[in-house]
Scaffold this active site. Structure first.
Site, mmCIF file in Angstrom:
data_model
loop_
_atom_site.group_PDB
_atom_site.id
_atom_site.type_symbol
_atom_site.label_atom_id
_atom_site.label_comp_id
_atom_site.label_asym_id
_atom_site.label_seq_id
_atom_site.Cartn_x
_atom_site.Cartn_y
_atom_site.Cartn_z
ATOM 1 C CB SER A 1 -44.057 67.870 -11.056
ATOM 2 O OG SER A 1 -44.240 69.202 -10.689
ATOM 3 C CE LYS B 1 -44.698 71.908 -15.663
ATOM 4 N NZ LYS B 1 -45.744 72.262 -14.781
ATOM 5 C CD1 TRP C 1 -46.563 75.262 -8.464
ATOM 6 C CD2 TRP C 1 -47.412 77.279 -8.047
ATOM 7 N NE1 TRP C 1 -45.719 76.190 -9.020
ATOM 8 C CE2 TRP C 1 -46.216 77.440 -8.778
ATOM 9 C CE3 TRP C 1 -48.130 78.429 -7.679
ATOM 10 C CZ2 TRP C 1 -45.711 78.693 -9.153
ATOM 11 C CZ3 TRP C 1 -47.624 79.676 -8.053
ATOM 12 C CH2 TRP C 1 -46.428 79.793 -8.772
ATOM 13 C CG HIS D 1 -45.994 69.057 -6.058
ATOM 14 N ND1 HIS D 1 -46.803 69.055 -7.172
ATOM 15 C CD2 HIS D 1 -44.707 69.062 -6.525
ATOM 16 C CE1 HIS D 1 -46.042 69.066 -8.252
ATOM 17 N NE2 HIS D 1 -44.774 69.062 -7.885
HETATM 18 C C1 GTR Z 1 -42.374 73.893 -9.819
HETATM 19 C C2 GTR Z 1 -43.009 74.411 -11.072
HETATM 20 C C3 GTR Z 1 -44.119 73.506 -11.491
HETATM 21 C C4 GTR Z 1 -43.774 72.038 -11.402
HETATM 22 C C5 GTR Z 1 -42.808 71.693 -10.288
HETATM 23 C C6 GTR Z 1 -42.085 70.372 -10.399
HETATM 24 O O1 GTR Z 1 -41.389 74.725 -9.334
HETATM 25 O O2 GTR Z 1 -43.478 75.707 -10.825
HETATM 26 O O3 GTR Z 1 -44.570 73.868 -12.782
HETATM 27 O O4 GTR Z 1 -43.287 71.586 -12.602
HETATM 28 O O5 GTR Z 1 -41.820 72.652 -10.132
HETATM 29 O O6 GTR Z 1 -41.698 69.937 -11.483
HETATM 30 O O7 GTR Z 1 -41.866 69.768 -9.358
#
Ligand code: GTR
Length: 421
Positions: free
Chosen positions: A259, A263, A352, A402
Site C-alpha cells: 500500500s 508506493k 481503490w 486489501h
Molecule cells: C489508503 C490510501 C491508499 C493506500 C492505503 C494504505 O487510505 O488511500 O493510497 O495507501 O491507505 O496505505 O493502506
C-alpha cells in the site's frame, strides 16, 4: 559491535527551488494519455540504451523529484551499524534473527532498527527488504525485538488507547504480514523496519527526518522532500548496511511493501540500482496506479493529495484538478527500474488500488525494457485471477481484499525464484 559502513559526500539537502528550465505545474502542457516513455520533454525520441541512460532516465528522475515525491535527500556522510541482539537458533534453529541499529547522522537524528532474519546454512542469501507499518515487534514473538518509541498509528495491536504508543502487548500480532519463518524456509533472508523510525506517518508535527532539515526562508517551495521519499531514502540506508552483511547476497535484494509502503517500495527501487527486484503490493495511486486513471472506483490524485498531503511534495497537489498536466505517469517510474524485474500484485476487491490501471502502467513501461533486449517484457493481457504472469514486468491478482499475507509472499517468492536464483 560497531562498524562504519561507508563514506559519502557531505550531508546537505539539495535546493528546493524549481529547476530553471521546469515550469510551474499550471504552465505545463496538457497530455491526456500516458506521455510516451521514450520521448524527451523537448520531443527527442530515444532509441538506444545509452541515450535512455544518459538522457531520458535522468530527466524522468528529475521530474519525479520536482513534481511528485520531492528532492532525493543527499546520502549521509557516514552510516554506522550496531547489532542490538542476535539469536542464532531462531525459527526452530532454522534461522538467525537479529536486530541492527543503523545510524546515519548526529545523535539526535532518527535511527533505524532493522530486523534481519537469515536462513541458517544457506548464506549468503537473497533478501527481501522493506518497511512495515507498526513496528518490528508485531512480526515476531521474540522478546528481544525492540518496541518503537516514535509515534505509531492508533489502530495497531498493542497500541495504548489514545496514546499512539506501541507496547509489548503487540508482540507477534501481525506475523502473517511479514512471514519470516516461511521466507527463511524457502532460502530467503528478510530485512524490515518500522517506517516511522525514519518518518512517522503524520504531517501535523515536524518530526523524524523532516525535522532535521531547516525550513527554507519563505517556507516550503513545492518540491520539498515528502514522506514517501523519506521512507524510500530510509530503505536505501538499510541497503547500505545489508551490503556489508556477509550473510546477505547484496546482488539479490528485492524491495517489497504494501500500500503506502508499496508506493515507497517502487520509488526505492527506481532510485537505487543496488536493488535487483521491485515488488509494490497493492500500491495504487501514487505508486503502481496511474494518475491518469480510467477506473472510476480507483483513488484519484485529488483524493490522495487531500487525504495525505504529506506523502507527496507540494507541487503534486496542484495536479488534483487536472492530471493531464503531469509530465509523466507511473509507467515512467517503472521504466526507471529497467532492466530490473518488477512485479505488481493486487486483489480483485481492492479497486481503490486500481488493479487494471496498474496493468496499463506495466504495459506502457515496456518500451524502456525492450531497449535492453527483452522483446516481450510484459504479458499481452492481464493474467486471470490467481495466476502469476512471471514476465520481467510481472503481474498477479488474487481474490480478496486489501491486505498483505503469507499467500501473497508465496507469489513474491515464486517470482524471486525465477529472477533472483
Ligand atoms: C489508503 C490510501 C491508499 C493506500 C492505503 C494504505 O487510505 O488511500 O493510497 O495507501 O491507505 O496505505 O493502506
Amino acid at each position: 559491535m560497531r562498524l562504519s559502513l561507508a563514506l559519502f559526500g557531505a550531508f546537505a539537502v539539495t535546493a528546493v527551488a524549481l529547476p530553471a528550465d521546469l515550469p510551474q505545474p499550471d504552465k505545463l502542457p496538457s497530455i491526456p494519455e500516458f506521455p510516451d516513455v521514450l520521448t524527451m520533454r523537448d520531443g527527442t525520441k530515444i532509441t538506444t540504451k545509452k541515450d535512455w541512460e544518459d538522457k531520458r532516465r535522468p530527466e524522468l528522475k528529475e521530474l519525479f523529484q520536482t513534481y511528485m515525491y520531492g528532492r532525493y535527500p543527499a546520502k549521509p556522510e557516514k552510516v554506522t551499524a550496531k547489532v542490538l541482539f542476535e539469536d542464532a537458533k531462531a525459527f526452530d534453529g532454522k534461522g538467525t534473527l537479529r536486530e541492527v541499529e543503523i545510524t546515519f547522522g548526529p545523535p539526535e537524528w532518527p535511527k533505524i532498527s532493522l530486523l534481519v532474519a537469515v536462513p541458517n546454512g544457506k548464506t549468503p542469501a537473497p533478501c527481501f527488504i522493506g518497511t512495515n507499518f507498526g513496528g518490528n515487534h508485531l512480526l515476531t514473538t521474540h522478546k528481544k525485538v525492540r518496541i518503537p518509541t516514535a509515534w505509531v498509528p492508533a489502530n495497531y495491536p498493542g497500541v495504548e488507547k489514545g496514546t499512539n504508543k506501541a507496547t509489548a502487548a503487540g508482540r507477534g500480532k501481525q506475523m502473517d504480514t511479514w512471514p519470516l519463518q516461511m521466507a527463511i524456509e524457502k532460502g530467503y533472508a528478510v530485512a524490515t523496519f518500522y517506517c516511522g523510525d525514519i518518518q512517522p506517518d503524520r504531517h501535523t508535527v515536524r518530526e523524524g527526518m523532516r525535522a532535521t532539515i531547516p525550513l527554507p526562508p519563505g517556507g516550503l517551495k513545492g518540491d520539498e522532500t515528502a514522506t514517501i521519499m523519506w521512507w524510500a531514502w530510509g530503505i536505501h540506508r538499510a541497503v547500505d548496511f545489508l551490503l556489508t552483511d556477509k550473510s546477505i547476497d547484496g546482488k539479490r535484494l528485492a524491495v517489497v511493501g504494501h500500500s503506502r509502503l508499496g508506493k515507497t517500495a517502487l520509488l526505492a527501487g527506481a532510485f537505487d540500482d543496488r536493488i535487483a527486484l521491485v515488488i509494490p503490493h497493492q500500491s495504487g495511486c501514487g505508486g503502481a496506479g496511474p494518475s491518469r486513471s480510467k477506473n472510476p472506483k480507483a483513488e484519484t490524485v485529488k483524493r490522495i493529495t487531500t487525504s495525505f498531503p504529506h506523502w507527496f511534495c507540494g507541487y503534486f497537489s496542484s495536479f488534483g484538478d487536472d492530471v493531464t498536466k503531469i509530465p509523466f505517469d507511473q509507467h515512467c517510474l517503472v521504466a526507471i527500474c529497467a532492466p530490473r524485474p518488477v512485479l505488481f500484485t493486487n486483489a480483485e476487491e481492492d479497486q481503490w488500488a486500481n488493479p487494471s490501471g496498474q496493468f496499463d502502467v506495466l504495459s506502457a513501461a515496456a518500451p524502456a525494457y525492450k531497449l535492453y533486449g527483452d522483446e516481450k517484457p510484459v504479458a499481452a493481457q492481464m493474467p486471470e485471477t490467481g495466476k502469476l504472469s512471471d514476465s520481467r514486468l510481472g503481474y498477479f491478482i488474487r481474490a480478496g481484499k486489501h491486505s498483505m499475507t503469507s499467500p501473497d509472499w508465496k507469489v513474491y517468492i515464486q517470482f524471486a525464484d525465477k529472477w533472483l536464483k
